[in-house]
Design a protein around this motif. Structure first.
Motif, short mmCIF file in Angstrom:
data_model
loop_
_atom_site.label_atom_id
_atom_site.label_comp_id
_atom_site.label_asym_id
_atom_site.label_seq_id
_atom_site.Cartn_x
_atom_site.Cartn_y
_atom_site.Cartn_z
N GLU A 98 -3.69 4.87 1.43
CA GLU A 98 -3.24 4.29 2.70
C GLU A 98 -4.42 4.06 3.63
O GLU A 98 -4.48 3.06 4.33
CB GLU A 98 -2.18 5.19 3.34
CG GLU A 98 -1.44 4.54 4.51
CD GLU A 98 -2.08 4.83 5.84
OE1 GLU A 98 -2.01 3.97 6.74
OE2 GLU A 98 -2.64 5.93 5.99
N LYS A 99 -5.38 4.96 3.62
CA LYS A 99 -6.59 4.77 4.45
C LYS A 99 -7.37 3.55 3.99
O LYS A 99 -7.94 2.82 4.81
CB LYS A 99 -7.48 6.02 4.40
CG LYS A 99 -6.93 7.16 5.23
CD LYS A 99 -7.85 8.35 5.20
CE LYS A 99 -7.21 9.50 5.98
NZ LYS A 99 -8.03 10.70 5.95
N GLN A 100 -7.39 3.31 2.68
CA GLN A 100 -8.06 2.12 2.16
C GLN A 100 -7.34 0.85 2.62
O GLN A 100 -7.97 -0.15 2.97
CB GLN A 100 -8.14 2.17 0.63
CG GLN A 100 -8.96 3.31 0.09
CD GLN A 100 -10.38 3.29 0.59
OE1 GLN A 100 -11.09 2.31 0.42
NE2 GLN A 100 -10.80 4.37 1.25
N LEU A 101 -6.01 0.90 2.65
CA LEU A 101 -5.23 -0.24 3.13
C LEU A 101 -5.49 -0.48 4.61
O LEU A 101 -5.55 -1.63 5.05
CB LEU A 101 -3.74 -0.02 2.86
CG LEU A 101 -3.33 0.12 1.38
CD1 LEU A 101 -1.83 0.34 1.27
CD2 LEU A 101 -3.77 -1.08 0.57
N ASP A 102 -5.67 0.59 5.37
CA ASP A 102 -6.02 0.46 6.80
C ASP A 102 -7.31 -0.33 6.99
O ASP A 102 -7.49 -0.99 8.01
CB ASP A 102 -6.22 1.84 7.45
CG ASP A 102 -4.91 2.55 7.76
OD1 ASP A 102 -3.84 1.89 7.73
OD2 ASP A 102 -4.96 3.76 8.05
#
Length: 114
Positions: A98-102
């Motif tokens: 999810e942090k990568q998607l952010d």
């Protein structure tokens, strides 16, 4: 970054173009379209990539009714983590992805046969 677990393969790519290429690679290696998923932070971006690549998006079938309804009340980050967990990843893995998607990246997931 690519990782594998016993249920799913995941790769974070920089953009939609690379996501489409990764979906094609997975399809050539034997995965069915309905077992390949794409996720981006923006839901519209996810849908566009899925349409172009003929991949799937995480929906009711993967999440189940309770999580699908709960997503209406969750933040986008919480919703994305729930979707990633529904594909067979741990909470810690989901938080990482999810942090990568952010950061604007795209997650491509291929589920192995159950």
């Amino acid at each position: 970054m690519a990782s594998t677990n016993t249920k799913s393969y995941a790769k974070v790519v920089e953009n939609g173009t690379l996501a489409v290429q990764e979906v094609q690679n997975l399809r050539q290696s034997g995965y069915d379209n309905d077992r390949i998923y794409v996720l981006a932070h923006d839901a519209n971006h996810t849908d566009r990539i899925a349409d172009v690549s003929d991949a799937s998006t995480v929906g009711l079938k993967e999440e189940g009714v309770i999580d699908a309804v709960a997503n209406f009340f969750r933040s986008r980050g919480d919703e994305l983590r729930a979707k990633i967990v529904s594909l067979g990843f741990t909470e810690a893995e989901a938080a990482f992805y999810e942090k990568q998607l952010d950061l604007g990246k795209v997650l491509v997931v291929a589920k192995r046969d159950d």
